[in-house]
Design an enzyme around this catalytic site. Structure first.
Site, PDB file in Angstrom:
ATOM      1  N   LYS A  75       0.827  -1.201   0.000  1.00 45.71           N
ATOM      2  CA  LYS A  75       0.000   0.000   0.000  1.00 45.71           C
ATOM      3  C   LYS A  75       0.861   1.251   0.000  1.00 45.71           C
ATOM      4  O   LYS A  75       0.616   2.191  -0.775  1.00 45.71           O
ATOM      5  CB  LYS A  75      -0.908  -0.032   1.244  1.00 45.71           C
ATOM      6  CG  LYS A  75      -2.006   0.976   1.232  1.00 45.71           C
ATOM      7  CD  LYS A  75      -2.949   0.754   2.418  1.00 45.71           C
ATOM      8  CE  LYS A  75      -3.791  -0.499   2.236  1.00 45.71           C
ATOM      9  NZ  LYS A  75      -4.412  -0.966   3.477  1.00 45.71           N
ATOM     10  N   ARG A 114      -3.128   2.891   8.711  1.00 46.40           N
ATOM     11  CA  ARG A 114      -3.406   1.563   8.135  1.00 46.40           C
ATOM     12  C   ARG A 114      -2.133   0.719   8.113  1.00 46.40           C
ATOM     13  O   ARG A 114      -1.046   1.250   7.908  1.00 46.40           O
ATOM     14  CB  ARG A 114      -3.861   1.685   6.670  1.00 46.40           C
ATOM     15  CG  ARG A 114      -5.230   2.252   6.440  1.00 46.40           C
ATOM     16  CD  ARG A 114      -5.514   2.244   4.936  1.00 46.40           C
ATOM     17  NE  ARG A 114      -6.896   2.579   4.645  1.00 46.40           N
ATOM     18  CZ  ARG A 114      -7.299   3.793   4.304  1.00 46.40           C
ATOM     19  NH1 ARG A 114      -6.435   4.795   4.225  1.00 46.40           N
ATOM     20  NH2 ARG A 114      -8.587   4.009   4.041  1.00 46.40           N
ATOM     21  N   GLY A 151      -5.510 -10.862   9.117  1.00 41.69           N
ATOM     22  CA  GLY A 151      -5.129 -11.185  10.483  1.00 41.69           C
ATOM     23  C   GLY A 151      -4.454 -10.043  11.199  1.00 41.69           C
ATOM     24  O   GLY A 151      -4.207 -10.095  12.394  1.00 41.69           O
ATOM     25  N   MET A 188      -4.068  -5.751  12.168  1.00 42.52           N
ATOM     26  CA  MET A 188      -4.879  -4.563  12.360  1.00 42.52           C
ATOM     27  C   MET A 188      -5.094  -3.902  11.017  1.00 42.52           C
ATOM     28  O   MET A 188      -4.155  -3.755  10.245  1.00 42.52           O
ATOM     29  CB  MET A 188      -4.165  -3.589  13.284  1.00 42.52           C
ATOM     30  CG  MET A 188      -5.125  -2.595  13.881  1.00 42.52           C
ATOM     31  SD  MET A 188      -4.301  -1.111  14.460  1.00 42.52           S
ATOM     32  CE  MET A 188      -4.329  -0.130  12.963  1.00 42.52           C
ATOM     33  N   ARG A 211      -6.370   0.892  -8.861  1.00 44.41           N
ATOM     34  CA  ARG A 211      -5.890  -0.479  -9.017  1.00 44.41           C
ATOM     35  C   ARG A 211      -6.388  -1.011 -10.353  1.00 44.41           C
ATOM     36  O   ARG A 211      -7.332  -0.454 -10.938  1.00 44.41           O
ATOM     37  CB  ARG A 211      -6.357  -1.362  -7.866  1.00 44.41           C
ATOM     38  CG  ARG A 211      -7.835  -1.367  -7.686  1.00 44.41           C
ATOM     39  CD  ARG A 211      -8.266  -2.070  -6.413  1.00 44.41           C
ATOM     40  NE  ARG A 211      -9.681  -1.802  -6.186  1.00 44.41           N
ATOM     41  CZ  ARG A 211     -10.314  -2.118  -5.072  1.00 44.41           C
ATOM     42  NH1 ARG A 211      -9.679  -2.664  -4.065  1.00 44.41           N
ATOM     43  NH2 ARG A 211     -11.598  -1.852  -4.936  1.00 44.41           N
ATOM     44  N   HIS A 251     -16.690 -37.827 -11.747  1.00 45.58           N
ATOM     45  CA  HIS A 251     -17.072 -38.268 -13.091  1.00 45.58           C
ATOM     46  C   HIS A 251     -17.910 -37.215 -13.803  1.00 45.58           C
ATOM     47  O   HIS A 251     -17.629 -36.830 -14.936  1.00 45.58           O
ATOM     48  CB  HIS A 251     -17.852 -39.590 -12.982  1.00 45.58           C
ATOM     49  CG  HIS A 251     -18.333 -40.097 -14.309  1.00 45.58           C
ATOM     50  ND1 HIS A 251     -19.592 -39.837 -14.776  1.00 45.58           N
ATOM     51  CD2 HIS A 251     -17.698 -40.796 -15.266  1.00 45.58           C
ATOM     52  CE1 HIS A 251     -19.722 -40.391 -15.971  1.00 45.58           C
ATOM     53  NE2 HIS A 251     -18.581 -40.979 -16.284  1.00 45.58           N
ATOM     54  N   ARG A 259     -10.110 -41.832 -25.048  1.00 48.19           N
ATOM     55  CA  ARG A 259     -10.452 -42.919 -24.123  1.00 48.19           C
ATOM     56  C   ARG A 259     -11.326 -43.908 -24.856  1.00 48.19           C
ATOM     57  O   ARG A 259     -12.446 -43.586 -25.238  1.00 48.19           O
ATOM     58  CB  ARG A 259     -11.224 -42.383 -22.922  1.00 48.19           C
ATOM     59  CG  ARG A 259     -10.527 -41.299 -22.133  1.00 48.19           C
ATOM     60  CD  ARG A 259     -11.456 -40.827 -21.005  1.00 48.19           C
ATOM     61  NE  ARG A 259     -11.024 -39.576 -20.412  1.00 48.19           N
ATOM     62  CZ  ARG A 259     -11.299 -38.362 -20.898  1.00 48.19           C
ATOM     63  NH1 ARG A 259     -12.019 -38.235 -22.006  1.00 48.19           N
ATOM     64  NH2 ARG A 259     -10.866 -37.290 -20.287  1.00 48.19           N
ATOM     65  N   ARG A 300      -5.700 -44.360 -25.890  1.00 43.86           N
ATOM     66  CA  ARG A 300      -5.390 -45.153 -24.695  1.00 43.86           C
ATOM     67  C   ARG A 300      -6.153 -46.471 -24.744  1.00 43.86           C
ATOM     68  O   ARG A 300      -7.351 -46.475 -25.015  1.00 43.86           O
ATOM     69  CB  ARG A 300      -5.793 -44.368 -23.444  1.00 43.86           C
ATOM     70  CG  ARG A 300      -5.537 -45.115 -22.157  1.00 43.86           C
ATOM     71  CD  ARG A 300      -5.816 -44.252 -20.948  1.00 43.86           C
ATOM     72  NE  ARG A 300      -7.248 -44.088 -20.730  1.00 43.86           N
ATOM     73  CZ  ARG A 300      -7.778 -43.315 -19.782  1.00 43.86           C
ATOM     74  NH1 ARG A 300      -6.991 -42.615 -18.992  1.00 43.86           N
ATOM     75  NH2 ARG A 300      -9.070 -43.210 -19.640  1.00 43.86           N
ATOM     76  N   GLU A 303       1.269 -42.292 -14.522  1.00 43.60           N
ATOM     77  CA  GLU A 303       0.196 -41.944 -13.590  1.00 43.60           C
ATOM     78  C   GLU A 303       0.292 -42.734 -12.296  1.00 43.60           C
ATOM     79  O   GLU A 303      -0.423 -42.470 -11.345  1.00 43.60           O
ATOM     80  CB  GLU A 303      -1.170 -42.148 -14.255  1.00 43.60           C
ATOM     81  CG  GLU A 303      -1.387 -43.534 -14.825  1.00 43.60           C
ATOM     82  CD  GLU A 303      -2.709 -43.682 -15.575  1.00 43.60           C
ATOM     83  OE1 GLU A 303      -3.647 -42.905 -15.333  1.00 43.60           O
ATOM     84  OE2 GLU A 303      -2.800 -44.595 -16.427  1.00 43.60           O
ATOM     85  N   SER A 342       2.920 -39.697 -21.315  1.00 46.06           N
ATOM     86  CA  SER A 342       1.873 -38.703 -21.114  1.00 46.06           C
ATOM     87  C   SER A 342       1.495 -38.746 -19.640  1.00 46.06           C
ATOM     88  O   SER A 342       1.080 -39.788 -19.127  1.00 46.06           O
ATOM     89  CB  SER A 342       0.673 -39.027 -21.999  1.00 46.06           C
ATOM     90  OG  SER A 342      -0.337 -38.070 -21.775  1.00 46.06           O
ATOM     91  N   THR A 387      -2.027 -36.867 -14.593  1.00 43.92           N
ATOM     92  CA  THR A 387      -1.831 -36.245 -13.279  1.00 43.92           C
ATOM     93  C   THR A 387      -3.033 -36.410 -12.362  1.00 43.92           C
ATOM     94  O   THR A 387      -2.902 -36.185 -11.164  1.00 43.92           O
ATOM     95  CB  THR A 387      -1.466 -34.759 -13.433  1.00 43.92           C
ATOM     96  OG1 THR A 387      -2.341 -34.177 -14.385  1.00 43.92           O
ATOM     97  CG2 THR A 387      -0.034 -34.622 -13.886  1.00 43.92           C
ATOM     98  N   ASP A 401      -4.612 -39.375 -11.685  1.00 47.90           N
ATOM     99  CA  ASP A 401      -4.275 -40.543 -10.881  1.00 47.90           C
ATOM    100  C   ASP A 401      -2.959 -40.340 -10.150  1.00 47.90           C
ATOM    101  O   ASP A 401      -2.804 -40.766  -9.009  1.00 47.90           O
ATOM    102  CB  ASP A 401      -4.206 -41.796 -11.771  1.00 47.90           C
ATOM    103  CG  ASP A 401      -5.604 -42.369 -12.002  1.00 47.90           C
ATOM    104  OD1 ASP A 401      -6.569 -41.751 -11.530  1.00 47.90           O
ATOM    105  OD2 ASP A 401      -5.716 -43.421 -12.641  1.00 47.90           O
ATOM    106  N   CYS A 443      -2.057 -35.371 -20.034  1.00 48.73           N
ATOM    107  CA  CYS A 443      -3.433 -35.504 -20.481  1.00 48.73           C
ATOM    108  C   CYS A 443      -4.411 -35.547 -19.317  1.00 48.73           C
ATOM    109  O   CYS A 443      -5.573 -35.863 -19.489  1.00 48.73           O
ATOM    110  CB  CYS A 443      -3.612 -36.720 -21.382  1.00 48.73           C
ATOM    111  SG  CYS A 443      -3.290 -38.267 -20.544  1.00 48.73           S
ATOM    112  N   TYR A 503       3.754 -30.932 -25.072  1.00 45.51           N
ATOM    113  CA  TYR A 503       2.379 -30.491 -25.269  1.00 45.51           C
ATOM    114  C   TYR A 503       1.551 -30.716 -24.009  1.00 45.51           C
ATOM    115  O   TYR A 503       1.950 -31.484 -23.129  1.00 45.51           O
ATOM    116  CB  TYR A 503       1.716 -31.225 -26.460  1.00 45.51           C
ATOM    117  CG  TYR A 503       1.473 -32.687 -26.204  1.00 45.51           C
ATOM    118  CD1 TYR A 503       0.304 -33.123 -25.567  1.00 45.51           C
ATOM    119  CD2 TYR A 503       2.405 -33.643 -26.585  1.00 45.51           C
ATOM    120  CE1 TYR A 503       0.090 -34.464 -25.315  1.00 45.51           C
ATOM    121  CE2 TYR A 503       2.196 -34.989 -26.341  1.00 45.51           C
ATOM    122  CZ  TYR A 503       1.045 -35.391 -25.695  1.00 45.51           C
ATOM    123  OH  TYR A 503       0.823 -36.724 -25.425  1.00 45.51           O
TER     124      TYR A 503
END
Lengths: 908, 908
Positions: free
Chosen positions: B27, B96, B105, B107, B352, B474, B596, B652, B779, B798, B801, B803, B865, B885
């Site tokens: 600030k 302030r 948390g 003042m 801002r 799912h 899939r 897959r 995985e 691939s 992430t 699993d 993936c 990728y």
């Protein structure tokens, strides 16, 4: 430089020895060694693995090899005084493969090579039996055709059957010499038809083809697959062993037998063996004729006086005893030998370290130390862990069990989850098991699978049998912890829980029927079979017998005392009760590595308070329920602290998901609802809320303590209160509080704050303090990956390798039954990763955790408390990691002591 | 060396600037920057964070600090022409805190400091309102007592209520000046009673106490906990900002307002703002008086002609427009400002970067590039991912939604799982959803949770609402893949599936009732609310509109074209059908990263064959069932290959546990039994056998292909057949076959053998070949740990992430709802690890896998993936790892393109 293609053994100038396994293969090196120390092995020679490598390169036998083979055969003829392919004493040979590492998939054995029409007459004259010679001949044609040429074996069997049918006889040995001539004619025709050439009469052609076949079999698909799965280099190659045949069936001055240099069932220093006159090796094994004892004393016992080898062939017997002594002196262990007597001349065909019972292991090794034959460290190194398992388990009377296996009493074979035999009538529920045990009955608890609610029934039962689950299923883990015989995953049985009937082997068994289970073998029998209790447990735990009466207990103690002197790693136990603790101490435990606080909650009088806690809707209600539980927990801990004395006690805060504590059945819910003044619907709703898709990865471990800090606080207070109380009694207690399932250091810090706050408050309140440690389990992969951060907050790590393995491999041990056994069979994992640590996967994480943990806190205390803590190969890995202790179930403590000593010796 | 304790801003010699955040706090540095560029901020000064550090060391204000404060106040008096604690123009200040990192948390704020009885008269004279001065005074006492002294705020409120009750008035502003005098008297008494001293009249005492309180609050428990959880060093410290108060409520030549330099809802280059005459900042926000527009044109539109700032304060308006232009030039982005007019003098209180809609983001940034204000790369860097999400989703009419939130139509708020709004009548089953959609109805599928069997219903429905499950459940994953609006984990609703009733907010909704869901916010409404479709999708996917009509689509394309020029990582999509593939290509996908194959099996006509396969008892039966499936799979792949053209397509092999394909209900089992000619009991037995405790860690992934190699073979044949067919059509296909759930290289080798064998056979059979790659998912943690071994057999990795995160953290995403949200709130994890990659845990494994993989195979192709492939912060991490990728669901492709460009810019 010319390489030596062939190494000869068995004349005055044996060229190899046991150190040359990579060049001569295991079998070749061993034959050379036996010949080298003047044991009477039939002479022969070994074609090296180098030749195999060259064979693979050029796709055939290297130039000049057959010249070397001819020279070696000539040397063999000279040594044996026989002639290859002819003469009055024809030389026949066996041809066998032998790689540096024993492996299936390769050509195995061709016997009687060299046999042809030309040598048959001399053979007949020597043996006095035209039938014998013809039978050997037809077997040779079949073996050569099948093994060497890869012809269809069934075609030969078909002709044999046809001749038998034609002659109206049932057994092979009912065929006359003439009949066999007909068989040989037909075999020759089959061979010619399939191979497109006539059967080689020239023994040199036979020999070259057999050698060729051995080398070629190194490259056959089955052998290649085996090597790939077992990570064996293709470059090793196999050797070929060509050895003179020795015949035990050339007349009544011939014979064959097997024997052990000491009794393999009890370890007594007495030769134990059997033999047959005028017979070949396979006849002893085939069981058509009953073998006779080697020793006269034994023959007398069996009412066969005068028929022993000692009485029939006294000179051969003396030579055999001399050989036995020589073998033990050379190999420094009990040997299992095969021998053949050809015209009163003794040949040793094989010697190897004897397989034996646990009893025999302990007795023979302690005796050999006494005899000055081996060092104490040798004895400790050699005794296998299984030997101790056997010694500690009650066992079935072996001969009765063997009869039961053949007379239809064997019902099913499951997984051998908890060693030992047990018998009783069938209890289909834990309550029934507990109740009937109280009435003095002996029962076997038979369940689809067990849950923590079955603990009281498992504790009451003699043994446990489940239809589902693997070696680390709930039933298996708990049973081993209790030292109960247990068979799990017995998928061929069915339990009809509506009718309370066990269906096995097509029969039905009700609650009144007796069954016997053998948790050492996984067998399930109908009815009863004699069971002998473990002498060691009688001495040390039940105290119903003195060690002075028990040779085996003395040997057991001796071996384990030696082991304790050698080992550097501490041995703790996983124990949840004072009783467990006492058993573990009696078996040598030096502390508790895992005290599971949740097992204390399944007692009937406690589960209600626990359920009330779970069903609370506000922190205040929860605290009220916990206030009921706290004094019970404190009392448990006091009992354990008193039992353990000054030994460290690691206590894990609440770990399992809460739904494990709630009732499953409708009536039980009704009952609970009434006793708590709630509606059954509300309880069902809560049960539904707590239901999880993957409870393994759900709301459990420190996640409970984080969401319900009241639980951790209560447990911290109970532990510290008990420690202060017992310390006030003058006992130097060492509690170690362990936070489970930490994956992120923040989880540990937050739980630690709760514990410290309660401990400080109690110290202030009581004006008394007690030292305690605060650490964590490493069981979530992320905790291992970030072990440096975690170690900043933990003074100890204890590897929970059960869960660490589940998460690292992505395999639920409860569900692995449908694929993991095949995985082990395919060699994807060398052993069940839940039985032995997967050192090349999970082991990487453990090494990371140890390295990072020590880097952040050099004096961090490291241990393991998963099931692997009782597995010898895992213990060896833990020693390599430099862990300070392993912790295992009480009855595995002796095994862990031994394995830790073996690890210390191995690392030297 | 003396350190400078205080930095002054707002006179001719401002001492700080925006680069000094660590010394002046965020600030303070910002105020200094504004002053430095001559914006009219009220002057003031900042006490440095260094002073805070010394405060913590000595436990109080450092010696000499208050002397510096007095000197700075003197300088402030000089600058403002006002006097602190007296005079005709009293100087009041705000105090302030302001740390270098924004954190709760501590003042916060004390306003009107310096007020006391002595200055009240001058204040009254200046403002002309005794009521205003007294209200300010009583607020100051309350704020000072509560914030600075930590007194109980309720005691003050209690007195205020008492006076109101006494006077018979309802609202604070109904109290008269005299009433407020009574309130002040009572407040003084409360203060004295609680603080044990009288309220400080001396403004210097007030100021010293306030500064002291700010520094002390740095060490309060909440602030410490926050810092520990967020890993913020305790040494940073906070600064204190003391700033002259400016008043917008001193009369009718005063006012206050807020504004945006461009329209935040559509990005138009027009100042957009509101103001109030004679008011303070909080009055604008409080909504008691209706603010007036800043611009005259807007006022005319609202029938408020003449009341705009432009008309009322033309000079101030001109100054404001000048400031807006200056701000945009300096900060180079749209600014959100607060301003106050004190006696026609304009003060800027804050500026801002403006929050704005996705629309406004795109329009403003592309315009700023056109204006030469920023570079294309700036525009790409700044547009947040959420902006694109908004642009691509249908949206609720904002004002109607706002009304609905307040008139009781808002029923529940769940997790915003799939962006966009949708409405329709309620379908309680997937079949019902499909059927009614076929009849032309629009439905929302409402389920407890969805399963793969619901796919057809999800596809048919306008949107999906579930009571359970998290952001990666799912329903959530599939809905995002389909681009469907979706709200999950809406735990306050209940579904009574017997009565087909949805219970929400105490009301019941049946299948005939309309509901509206907003998957962008997670809200569920009763009835309908206007929905606007995404213009970008209308142009690119539905093709119902031309890009020429759509400014927003043009801006969208422009930004993404710039992003494509900048990014170095490829963007692929997770797509299972030709339709998905086409959508993804239209949105810029460069390939398929995850196709899939199992989703293809849930179609009604295919599931039967799949079930037959699962229920087979022999390999032969299984192969027969698979022969029915193979042509269907081949047809699917042909469609996808054609849609993708020469782009790579990663397919897959079968992944989910087989039980997902079997029916759950009794009637369905009966039906299946009849159609397959089996007994229902046999099917139930098989369902029981396949039931798993932890399906996540069960028999799935390559474990299926290993136990049932026929499945892998069938899939390999279908893929290669389709590739050959499409290649024959002249398309340069690039199939990449991916083996899932590999944890051990042997699993991959064995599956690879099956694939290669089938491919070679087809190549030979057809006399035609096609290039294909063979790789694996990473995985399972063990695969990452042993990535060097795995890479020896895989040409690509691939990262799965989803699993990998589940296993590494030991957290089931389906069950994490009961603790993970709290974990994120406690700061144990900085974000939901299933939404953003846990870089400090899972990230370590990914880094290991990348390093070890490259070490074994330097040219290994690396991608991701998992769901994280569409998350901007995860994409940034992937870029840092050097992945080639990322792959995400079709509707996330634009976001991934943008995020990849941002990652490329960030790494420069």
């Amino acid at each position: 430089m010319t390489t030596q293609n062939i190494y000869f053994f068995g004349d005055d100038n044996t060229e190899g020895d046991s150190s040359m396994k990579s060049l001569l293969g295991g079998k070749g090196a061993n034959l050379a060694e036996m010949a080298r120390i003047d044991l009477p092995v039939p002479p022969g020679f070994t074609i090296t693995t180098d030749v195999c490598t060259r064979f693979q390169e050029v796709g055939g036998l290297p130039d000049g090899l057959m010249d070397d083979v001819r020279a070696s055969i000539a040397r063999l003829e000279k040594t044996t005084g026989k002639t290859f392919g002819g003469g009055s004493h024809p030389l026949l040979v066996s041809v066998r493969s032998g790689a540096p590492i024993s492996m299936p998939g390769m050509m195995d054995t061709v016997l009687n090579l060299g046999l042809n029409s030309a040598v048959r007459d001399s053979m007949e004259e020597l043996s006095g039996s035209g039938r014998f010679v013809r039978d050997s001949h037809r077997r040779f044609i079949q073996m050569f055709g099948n093994v060497v040429k890869g012809l269809d074996g069934e075609a030969f069997e078909h002709e044999l059957s046809a001749v038998k049918k034609d002659r109206g006889v049932e057994n092979d040995y009912d065929l006359s010499a003439e009949d066999l001539d007909e068989v040989i004619r037909r075999y020759m025709a089959v061979y010619e038809g399939q191979a497109g050439e006539s059967f080689p009469e020239d023994p040199w052609d036979q020999l070259e083809a057999a050698i060729h076949a051995v080398f070629q079999s190194w490259g056959n698909p089955r052998a290649i697959t085996y090597r790939r799965l077992n990570r064996i280099s293709d470059d090793l190659g196999t050797a070929v062993n060509v050895q003179a045949m020795a015949y035990g069936n050339l007349g009544n001055d011939c014979g064959t037998g097997v024997g052990f240099t000491r009794d393999p069932s009890n370890g007594t220093r007495e030769f134990y063996g059997e033999y047959l006159v005028n017979a070949q090796g396979e006849d002893v094994v085939a069981g058509i004729r009953t073998p006779l004892p080697v020793r006269a004393e034994r023959a007398a016992e069996l009412d066969l006086a005068g028929q022993s080898l000692q009485e029939t062939f006294p000179a051969v017997f003396d030579q055999l005893m001399g050989l036995a002594a020589q073998l033990e002196k050379h190999y420094k262990d009990v040997q299992d030998i095969e021998f053949t007597i050809e015209h009163e001349r003794l040949y040793l065909l094989q010697t190897r370290t004897a397989k034996r019972t646990g009893h025999a292991w302990l007795i023979s090794q302690t005796a050999m130390v006494d005899e000055g034959l081996i060092e104490k460290s040798d004895a400790v190194t050699r005794v296998p862990a299984d030997a101790l398992t056997q010694i500690l388990a009650p066992t079935l009377n072996p001969s009765e069990a063997n009869r039961a296996r053949h007379d239809g009493r064997l019902l099913a074979i499951g997984l051998n989850a908890g060693p030992g035999a047990a018998q009783g009538t069938i209890a289909f529920t834990a309550d029934d098991a507990a109740e009937r045990t109280n009435q003095g009955q002996k029962v076997i608890l038979v369940r689809e699978e067990t849950t923590p609610e079955d603990i009281h029934g498992m504790d009451a039962a003699q043994g446990i049998l489940t239809a589902r689950g693997g070696l680390t299923s709930h039933a298996a883990v708990v049973a081993r912890g209790m030292g109960k015989p247990c068979v799990v995953g017995c998928s061929s049985i069915r339990i009809d829980s509506e009718r309370n009937v066990l269906i096995a082997d097509g029969r039905e068994f009700s609650a009144d029927d007796l069954i016997t289970i053998d948790g050492t073998t996984g067998e399930v029998f109908a009815g009863t079979i004699d069971i002998s209790a473990s002498e060691v447990l009688q001495v040390h735990i039940e105290k119903t017998r003195s060690a002075d009466d028990s040779d085996i207990c003395q040997a057991f103690d001796q071996i384990l005392n030696w082991a304790d002197d050698i080992r550097t790693m501490g041995i703790r136990t996983n124990a949840d009760t004072p009783k467990d603790s006492e058993v573990a101490i009696a078996l040598g435990a030096e502390g508790i590595g895992l005290c599971r606080t949740e097992h204390m909650f399944f007692d009937t009088d406690r589960i209600r308070a626990m359920r009330q806690m779970i069903l609370s809707r506000t922190p205040e209600e929860r605290e009220a329920a916990l206030r009921q539980i706290e004094p019970m927990q404190a009392e448990d801990f006091r009992g354990i602290f008193r039992a353990m004395g000054s030994r460290p006690v690691t206590i894990r805060t609440l770990d399992p998901p809460l739904h494990e504590f709630l009732p499953h059945g409708g009536p039980e819910v009704e009952e609970l609802a009434q006793s708590l003044g709630m509606s059954a619907a509300a309880i069902h709703t809560r049960i539904d809320e707590l239901r999880e898709m993957n409870p393994m990865l759900g709301h459990r471990g420190c996640r409970l303590g984080l969401m319900y800090p009241q639980i951790t606080r209560m447990q911290a207070r109970a532990i510290i209160t008990a420690a202060l109380d017992v310390a006030a009694e003058g006992i130097d207690v060492h509690p170690e509080i362990m936070i489970p399932l930490v994956g992120n250091v923040q989880e540990l810090s937050l739980q630690k704050e709760e514990v410290i706050r309660e401990a400080e408050a109690l110290f202030e309140e009581r004006g008394q303090t007690v030292d305690y440690m605060l650490g964590t389990m490493i069981e979530v992969p992320r905790a291992a990956l970030t072990a440096d951060e975690v170690a900043a907050e933990a003074t100890f790590f204890s590897f929970g390798t059960n869960d660490l393995t589940q998460m690292t491999l992505g395999v639920s041990r409860d569900d692995a039954g449908s694929f993991l056994p095949d995985y082990v069979q395919y060699g994807i994992y060398p052993a069940d990763p839940f039985a032995s640590i997967d050192t090349s996967g999970v082991g990487i994480l453990m090494q990371m955790a140890v390295d990072k943990g020590r880097q952040a806190r050099p004096d961090i205390k490291l241990g393991i408390c998963g099931e692997h803590g009782g597995d010898p190969s895992s213990i060896q890995f833990c020693a390599k990691l430099g862990l300070h202790y392993v912790s295992c179930s009480p009855y595995r403590v002796p095994i862990a002591r031994l394995a830790a000593a073996q690890a210390a010796l191995a690392s030297k």
